[in-house]
Design an enzyme around this catalytic site. Structure first.
Site, PDB file in Angstrom:
ATOM      1  CG  ASP A  40      13.123   0.729  13.381  1.00 36.38           C
ATOM      2  OD1 ASP A  40      11.924   0.798  13.486  1.00 36.38           O
ATOM      3  OD2 ASP A  40      13.698   0.031  14.106  1.00 36.38           O
ATOM      4  CE1 TYR A  60      -2.073  -4.917  11.202  1.00 36.17           C
ATOM      5  CE2 TYR A  60      -4.586  -5.431  11.009  1.00 36.17           C
ATOM      6  CZ  TYR A  60      -3.502  -4.723  10.679  1.00 36.17           C
ATOM      7  OH  TYR A  60      -3.301  -4.121   9.332  1.00 36.17           O
ATOM      8  CB  ILE A 110      -0.863   0.103   1.194  1.00 42.63           C
ATOM      9  CG1 ILE A 110      -2.131  -1.066   1.084  1.00 42.63           C
ATOM     10  CG2 ILE A 110      -1.478   1.227   1.390  1.00 42.63           C
ATOM     11  CD1 ILE A 110      -2.622  -1.480   2.378  1.00 42.63           C
TER      12      ILE A 110
HETATM   13  N1  LIG Z   1      -2.594  -5.841   3.478  1.00 40.90           N
HETATM   14  C1  LIG Z   1      -3.591  -5.550   4.011  1.00 40.90           C
HETATM   15  O1  LIG Z   1      -4.406  -6.466   4.153  1.00 40.90           O
HETATM   16  C2  LIG Z   1      -3.851  -4.409   5.030  1.00 40.90           C
HETATM   17  C3  LIG Z   1      -5.184  -4.327   5.323  1.00 40.90           C
HETATM   18  C4  LIG Z   1      -5.444  -3.185   6.358  1.00 40.90           C
HETATM   19  C5  LIG Z   1      -4.349  -2.396   6.767  1.00 40.90           C
HETATM   20  N2  LIG Z   1      -3.099  -2.704   6.273  1.00 40.90           N
HETATM   21  C6  LIG Z   1      -2.119  -1.784   6.829  1.00 40.90           C
HETATM   22  O2  LIG Z   1      -1.341  -1.131   5.584  1.00 40.90           O
HETATM   23  C7  LIG Z   1      -0.118  -0.938   5.890  1.00 40.90           C
HETATM   24  C8  LIG Z   1       0.744  -1.538   4.798  1.00 40.90           C
HETATM   25  O3  LIG Z   1       0.544  -2.845   4.637  1.00 40.90           O
HETATM   26  P1  LIG Z   1       1.113  -3.539   3.568  1.00 40.90           P
HETATM   27  O4  LIG Z   1      -0.042  -4.706   3.426  1.00 40.90           O
HETATM   28  O5  LIG Z   1       1.292  -2.776   2.286  1.00 40.90           O
HETATM   29  O6  LIG Z   1       2.350  -4.164   3.942  1.00 40.90           O
HETATM   30  P2  LIG Z   1       3.771  -4.620   3.520  1.00 40.90           P
HETATM   31  O7  LIG Z   1       4.377  -5.418   4.465  1.00 40.90           O
HETATM   32  O8  LIG Z   1       3.766  -4.888   1.946  1.00 40.90           O
HETATM   33  O9  LIG Z   1       4.620  -3.328   3.623  1.00 40.90           O
HETATM   34  C9  LIG Z   1       4.894  -2.679   4.633  1.00 40.90           C
HETATM   35  C10 LIG Z   1       6.070  -1.851   4.546  1.00 40.90           C
HETATM   36  O10 LIG Z   1       6.364  -1.306   6.006  1.00 40.90           O
HETATM   37  C11 LIG Z   1       7.869  -1.146   6.030  1.00 40.90           C
HETATM   38  N3  LIG Z   1       8.114  -1.421   7.392  1.00 40.90           N
HETATM   39  C12 LIG Z   1       7.610  -2.285   8.234  1.00 40.90           C
HETATM   40  N4  LIG Z   1       8.146  -1.994   9.702  1.00 40.90           N
HETATM   41  C13 LIG Z   1       8.903  -0.665   9.548  1.00 40.90           C
HETATM   42  C14 LIG Z   1       9.464   0.111  10.440  1.00 40.90           C
HETATM   43  N5  LIG Z   1       9.679  -0.300  11.780  1.00 40.90           N
HETATM   44  N6  LIG Z   1       9.844   1.147   9.901  1.00 40.90           N
HETATM   45  C15 LIG Z   1       9.924   1.570   8.899  1.00 40.90           C
HETATM   46  N7  LIG Z   1       9.180   0.813   7.626  1.00 40.90           N
HETATM   47  C16 LIG Z   1       8.743  -0.607   8.087  1.00 40.90           C
HETATM   48  C17 LIG Z   1       8.259  -2.562   5.428  1.00 40.90           C
HETATM   49  O11 LIG Z   1       9.736  -2.599   5.272  1.00 40.90           O
HETATM   50  C18 LIG Z   1       7.436  -2.620   4.276  1.00 40.90           C
HETATM   51  O12 LIG Z   1       8.058  -1.946   2.919  1.00 40.90           O
HETATM   52  C19 LIG Z   1       0.089  -1.400   7.521  1.00 40.90           C
HETATM   53  O13 LIG Z   1      -0.047  -0.624   8.231  1.00 40.90           O
HETATM   54  C20 LIG Z   1      -1.074  -2.542   7.487  1.00 40.90           C
HETATM   55  O14 LIG Z   1      -1.517  -2.487   8.846  1.00 40.90           O
HETATM   56  C21 LIG Z   1      -2.845  -3.795   5.648  1.00 40.90           C
END
Ligand SMILES: NC(=O)c1ccc[n+]([C@@H]2O[C@H](COP(=O)([O-])OP(=O)(O)OC[C@H]3O[C@@H](n4cnc5c(N)ncnc54)[C@H](O)[C@@H]3O)[C@@H](O)[C@H]2O)c1
Length: 252
Positions: free
Chosen positions: A53, A145, A18
């Site tokens: 981070d 979560y 995202i």
């Molecule tokens: N994928 C889903 O179904 C979903 C649904 C609802 C909400 N979300 C939220 O969307 C957001 C992104 O999720 P996604 O599915 O794209 O995940 P993803 O794992 O594809 O990407 C997450 C990114 O965050 C980075 N990251 C993780 N910990 C970090 C830290 N401590 N400091 C800096 N960067 C960090 C990772 O390196 C990665 O690039 C999250 O907040 C997640 O909770 C996701």
């Protein structure tokens, strides 16, 4: 001239899923964009990748200041970095509770705190937090979560109230299950990935997972001057999962 011409944006967790879709969408609308991520190595140009981070205040302050210097200021902050956890309240040790709340909730506090001096100087200041359907619906096996995202929802409202008179809008998006590398990792770890994907598809009234680009479009809207009267809002991008109650399909 595009919708975000001249605006400067920072996206945390912008190297994947995202966050990457959002960084690209903001850039496509004319913004200059810095991505703050644990692993920014693969971030494509013209996005500016910076290592940060969100669990570490020193790291966040250095990266936000570097982004502001390189971009010439910050108008838009997208607090998107997050991590998951699986289990009921019986399953996750205290250390994991502290870690997930630290990244998902305090991480947003750290980046916003560091960006506020820059946002105050913007004529179009906006913060968008990536929350989740888990903030407003009880999901099985996601106690930690869901608790973290419930906190993000409340934090969004409180931040919106605190900063509205400074001209800074704060909103969040609530994605349903989105087809990102995160969910791909979850499916890969399932006993039967195909059955798991089918179950996740079926949980959403639209019958399929949300795409990262669909969530990004909502974030771009909330971040843009077009949403100048929108603050303290939650925008669900969840295939109808929060609001709809469908009858089960019965065989004819
Ligand atoms: N994928 C889903 O179904 C979903 C649904 C609802 C909400 N979300 C939220 O969307 C957001 C992104 O999720 P996604 O599915 O794209 O995940 P993803 O794992 O594809 O990407 C997450 C990114 O965050 C980075 N990251 C993780 N910990 C970090 C830290 N401590 N400091 C800096 N960067 C960090 C990772 O390196 C990665 O690039 C999250 O907040 C997640 O909770 C996701």
């Amino acid at each position: 001239m595009t919708a975000l011409s001249g605006l400067r944006a920072v996206v945390t967790g912008g190297a994947s899923g995202i966050g990457l879709a959002t960084a690209r969408a903001l850039a496509a609308q004319g913004a200059t964009v810095a991505v703050l991520d644990l692993d920014p190595a693969g971030v494509p140009g013209p996005l500016l990748g910076l290592r940060a981070d969100v669990g570490d205040d020193t790291s966040v302050r250095a990266a936000v200041d570097a982004a502001a210097t390189r971009l010439g200021g910050i108008d838009i902050l997208v607090n998107n970095a997050g991590i998951g956890a699986v289990g009921t309240v019986e399953d996750n040790p205290d250390e994991q509770w502290h870690r997930v709340l630290d990244v998902n909730v305090v991480g947003m506090v750290r980046t916003t705190r560091a960006a506020l001096p820059h946002l105050r100087r913007s004529a179009h200041a906006s913060v968008v937090n990536t929350c989740s359907i888990g903030a407003t619906a009880g999901l099985p096996q996601r106690a930690l979560y869901c608790a973290s995202k419930g906190a993000v929802l409340s934090l969004t409202l409180a931040m919106a109230a605190d900063h509205v008179r400074e001209g800074i809008r704060v909103n969040c998006v609530n994605p349903g299950t989105a087809d990102t590398p995160w969910v791909a990792r979850l499916l890969d770890g399932a006993d039967d990935p195909e059955a798991e994907r089918a179950a996740l598809n079926a949980r959403q009234p639209l019958g399929r997972l949300v795409t990262a680009d669909e969530v990004a479009a909502a974030i771009v809207y909330l971040a843009s001057p077009a949403a100048a009267s929108v603050t303290g809002t939650t925008l669900a991008v969840d295939g109808g999962m929060q609001g709809l109650r469908l009858r089960p399909v019965t065989p004819s």
